[in-house]
Scaffold this active site. Structure first.
Site, mmCIF file in Angstrom:
data_model
loop_
_atom_site.group_PDB
_atom_site.id
_atom_site.type_symbol
_atom_site.label_atom_id
_atom_site.label_comp_id
_atom_site.label_asym_id
_atom_site.label_seq_id
_atom_site.Cartn_x
_atom_site.Cartn_y
_atom_site.Cartn_z
ATOM 1 N N ASP A 1 9.683 8.731 2.588
ATOM 2 C CA ASP A 1 8.740 9.609 1.885
ATOM 3 C C ASP A 1 9.096 9.814 0.413
ATOM 4 O OD1 ASP A 1 7.474 9.888 4.341
ATOM 5 O OD2 ASP A 1 8.683 11.632 4.881
ATOM 6 N N LYS B 1 6.836 5.727 -1.995
ATOM 7 C CA LYS B 1 6.699 4.254 -2.048
ATOM 8 C C LYS B 1 5.240 3.824 -2.207
ATOM 9 C CE LYS B 1 8.826 4.110 1.923
ATOM 10 N NZ LYS B 1 9.312 5.501 2.055
ATOM 11 N N GLY C 1 4.096 6.650 6.645
ATOM 12 C CA GLY C 1 2.868 7.228 6.090
ATOM 13 C C GLY C 1 3.005 7.112 4.586
ATOM 14 N N HIS C 2 2.254 6.206 3.994
ATOM 15 C CA HIS C 2 2.370 5.947 2.549
ATOM 16 C C HIS C 2 1.108 6.465 1.863
ATOM 17 C CE1 HIS C 2 5.482 2.490 3.238
ATOM 18 N NE2 HIS C 2 5.856 3.647 3.744
ATOM 19 N N GLN D 1 10.124 3.613 5.464
ATOM 20 C CA GLN D 1 11.266 4.510 5.670
ATOM 21 C C GLN D 1 12.200 4.431 4.440
ATOM 22 O OE1 GLN D 1 10.540 2.271 8.740
ATOM 23 N NE2 GLN D 1 8.978 3.844 8.826
HETATM 24 P P1 GDP Z 1 6.125 7.248 1.063
HETATM 25 O O1 GDP Z 1 6.224 7.301 2.554
HETATM 26 O O2 GDP Z 1 7.410 6.852 0.425
HETATM 27 O O3 GDP Z 1 4.970 6.398 0.591
HETATM 28 O O4 GDP Z 1 5.825 8.736 0.577
HETATM 29 P P2 GDP Z 1 4.767 9.773 1.246
HETATM 30 O O5 GDP Z 1 3.405 9.352 0.891
HETATM 31 O O6 GDP Z 1 5.080 9.979 2.677
HETATM 32 O O7 GDP Z 1 5.200 11.115 0.541
HETATM 33 C C1 GDP Z 1 5.186 11.262 -0.832
HETATM 34 C C2 GDP Z 1 4.260 12.438 -1.176
HETATM 35 O O8 GDP Z 1 4.487 12.840 -2.502
HETATM 36 C C3 GDP Z 1 2.793 12.066 -1.112
HETATM 37 O O9 GDP Z 1 2.065 13.203 -0.752
HETATM 38 C C4 GDP Z 1 2.476 11.666 -2.545
HETATM 39 O O10 GDP Z 1 1.109 11.839 -2.880
HETATM 40 C C5 GDP Z 1 3.338 12.624 -3.301
HETATM 41 N N1 GDP Z 1 3.866 12.121 -4.580
HETATM 42 C C6 GDP Z 1 4.291 10.882 -4.917
HETATM 43 N N2 GDP Z 1 4.810 10.884 -6.167
HETATM 44 C C7 GDP Z 1 4.722 12.148 -6.623
HETATM 45 C C8 GDP Z 1 5.114 12.807 -7.842
HETATM 46 O O11 GDP Z 1 5.684 12.209 -8.745
HETATM 47 N N3 GDP Z 1 4.866 14.142 -7.937
HETATM 48 C C9 GDP Z 1 4.257 14.846 -6.933
HETATM 49 N N4 GDP Z 1 4.043 16.141 -7.126
HETATM 50 N N5 GDP Z 1 3.869 14.269 -5.793
HETATM 51 C C10 GDP Z 1 4.115 12.946 -5.627
HETATM 52 P P1 IMO Z 2 7.855 6.360 5.356
HETATM 53 O O1 IMO Z 2 7.646 4.864 5.314
HETATM 54 C C1 IMO Z 2 10.257 9.682 6.801
HETATM 55 C C2 IMO Z 2 12.111 9.243 10.736
HETATM 56 C C3 IMO Z 2 11.623 10.137 11.861
HETATM 57 C C4 IMO Z 2 12.885 10.249 12.689
HETATM 58 C C5 IMO Z 2 13.502 8.861 12.563
HETATM 59 C C6 IMO Z 2 13.151 7.930 13.705
HETATM 60 O O2 IMO Z 2 6.594 7.146 5.286
HETATM 61 O O3 IMO Z 2 8.880 6.766 4.371
HETATM 62 P P2 IMO Z 2 10.976 6.665 14.534
HETATM 63 O O4 IMO Z 2 9.551 7.115 14.643
HETATM 64 O O5 IMO Z 2 11.176 5.530 13.599
HETATM 65 O O6 IMO Z 2 11.604 6.443 15.862
HETATM 66 O O7 IMO Z 2 11.748 7.932 13.901
HETATM 67 O O8 IMO Z 2 13.000 8.327 11.350
HETATM 68 N N1 IMO Z 2 11.056 8.451 10.063
HETATM 69 C C7 IMO Z 2 10.598 8.711 8.838
HETATM 70 N N2 IMO Z 2 10.882 9.716 7.985
HETATM 71 N N3 IMO Z 2 9.412 8.700 6.418
HETATM 72 C C8 IMO Z 2 9.132 7.667 7.244
HETATM 73 O O9 IMO Z 2 8.409 6.610 6.847
HETATM 74 C C9 IMO Z 2 9.707 7.667 8.538
HETATM 75 N N4 IMO Z 2 9.637 6.835 9.603
HETATM 76 C C10 IMO Z 2 10.475 7.324 10.527
HETATM 77 O O10 IMO Z 2 11.180 11.373 11.378
HETATM 78 O O11 IMO Z 2 13.765 11.158 12.081
HETATM 79 MG MG MG Z 3 5.860 8.643 4.111
#
Ligand code: GDP
Ligand code: IMO
Ligand code: MG
Length: 404
Positions: free
Chosen positions: A13, A16, A40-41, A221
């Site tokens: 998270d 990415k 979840g991207h 991840q």
């Molecule tokens: P990922 O799994 O690495 O793609 O990240 P996620 O989408 O799960 O979580 C990142 C969250 O932060 C999302 O809600 C993005 O919209 C938000 N986000 C990404 N970059 C920034 C930033 O620079 N500032 C803020 N405030 N939010 C951001």
């Molecule tokens: P992105 O790509 C954050 C965490 C879960 C749990 C552990 C194992 O959005 O960054 P699993 O479902 O793989 O058996 O879970 O890994 N986890 C993540 N945490 N971002 C993710 O993906 C994750 N994918 C799995 O919360 O702790």
């Molecule tokens: Mg994510």
């Protein structure tokens, strides 16, 4: 040409999805190489917010080919929903390619995930319950179903054989849940996979590189969730580090080019496991609120804490990161004091304290426009890890980005 990589350096998270979307215009192909719908991207542009689970984050850029590599595990039901929600936005998805060698998540894999977590009790991993672990277990156990199998004559037999094995295991766990509805939906969703070109990603990428096409591999991840190098057993079931891109796409190590390593200006973790810099006070709550730190896949609140430079440094060398990318700098705008962990003494973090900048960095696109204290903070991180931050993110939207 070489394959560039973009991967998370923390517990996932890191942002990415956003950064892949920012970089996509520089590439011909965006390829996911591991993980599955546990990811979840999130992408934001033109006021639209979109969350992707299986499909690479280049899908919103016309003319870019998106590839789901052999290292990914696919839940057909989630995949179908993703495709439908993208097509609703009138986005062309026909250029999406899927490796025949990617493994399929069966409904019973999800049940096994649940049963395993229940059996672990208070030691549960905190899995997303998407069936990731059981699917990779069947892959390495040589029992799995692959995307290429959907076109074989005895696909249903193969499915039933694996399902029966799972049902035996579920009995061991005394886990009972009806499967009929899910199974029906699963087979219907398999049809939506048939619409796409199923390929051998290793051959495809080999030929594309020869033809001078540029490729960005998108990690899921983060390095601290890597099956080998993460905080085992509180990890995911794939290699999230750079090496995972080689096996997850079929490219040799000497074909890897730039490695973009992404981290937040603080730390979050969703699920169980150690988190030494975790904050249990109002500052942690403030980061969670301002950063909107709730899981993009499960909606669970993310645990929040200070940036851990010791862990970051390690992630940088296991991935041989060439370009750092700091995200969510703006989330710290209102913090009077900001800490970063620079060492451990008796397993406890040692912090260096910074003065906050107490002004808005939201949407800033020029490095020189950042407040002085923010520049001091970034410079310290760069010096500590001996790597330059070439991308700094100042908001969730595509255009809220500093490219240096
Ligand atoms: P990922 O799994 O690495 O793609 O990240 P996620 O989408 O799960 O979580 C990142 C969250 O932060 C999302 O809600 C993005 O919209 C938000 N986000 C990404 N970059 C920034 C930033 O620079 N500032 C803020 N405030 N939010 C951001
Ligand atoms: P992105 O790509 C954050 C965490 C879960 C749990 C552990 C194992 O959005 O960054 P699993 O479902 O793989 O058996 O879970 O890994 N986890 C993540 N945490 N971002 C993710 O993906 C994750 N994918 C799995 O919360 O702790
Ligand atoms: Mg994510």
């Amino acid at each position: 040409m070489k394959v560039d990589l973009l991967l998370g350096l923390q517990w996932g998270d890191e942002g990415k999805g956003k950064i892949v979307d920012v970089l996509t215009s520089n590439y011909d192909i965006i390829a996911r190489f591991q993980g599955g719908p546990n990811a979840g991207h999130t992408l934001e542009f033109d006021g639209i917010k979109h969350v992707l689970h299986t499909i690479p984050s280049g899908i919103f850029n016309a003319g870019v080919t998106n590839l789901i590599g052999n290292g990914v595990v696919i839940d057909p039901i989630i995949f179908k929903k993703e495709i439908e929600s993208i097509e609703k936005l009138n986005i062309e998805t026909s250029e999406l390619l899927i490796s025949k060698k990617a493994h399929l998540i069966l409904p019973t894999h999800k049940m096994l995930d649940k049963a395993s977590e229940i059996a672990k009790g208070k030691n549960k991993i905190g899995s997303t319950l998407k069936g990731i672990g059981p699917t990779y277990m069947d892959k390495t156990g040589r029992n799995g179903l692959r995307v290429g199998d959907i076109n074989s004559e005895n696909f249903e037999d193969k499915y039933n054989k694996l399902k029966e094995k799972h049902i035996t295991l579920l009995k061991f766990y005394s886990f009972e849940e009806s499967i009929d509805e899910l199974e029906k939906e699963w087979f219907e969703s398999i049809e939506s996979i048939r619409k796409f070109k199923l390929i051998d990603s290793e051959e495809f990428l080999h030929n594309q590189l020869l033809a001078n096409k540029s490729v960005l591999a998108e990690g899921a991840q983060g390095s601290l969730l890597d099956i080998d190098f993460g905080s085992y057993p509180f990890v995911t079931s794939s290699n999230t580090i750079a090496a995972g891109a080689c096996t997850g796409l079929g490219v040799a190590p000497n074909k890897i080019g730039e490695v973009f390593g992404i981290f937040k200006a603080y730390c979050t973790r969703v699920g169980s496991g150690p988190f030494p810099t975790e904050l249990f006070d109002s500052i942690g709550e403030e980061i969670q609120r301002v950063g909107n730190e709730f899981g993009a896949t499960t909606g669970r609140p993310r645990r929040c804490g200070w940036l851990d430079l010791v862990a970051l440094k390690k992630a940088i060398f296991t991935n041989s990161v060439t370009d750092l990318c700091i995200t969510k700098l703006d989330v710290l705008d209102e913090m009077k004091k900001i800490n970063v962990c620079i060492d451990y003494e008796d397993d406890l973090p040692v912090y260096k304290e910074f003065e906050g900048w107490l002004s808005s960095t939201e949407g800033i696109t020029e490095y020189d426009s950042l407040p002085n204290n923010a520049q001091i903070f970034i410079k310290y991180i760069e010096d500590f890890v001996k790597s330059k931050a070439s991308i700094i993110s100042t908001g969730p939207s595509r255009d809220q980005t500093i490219l240096r």
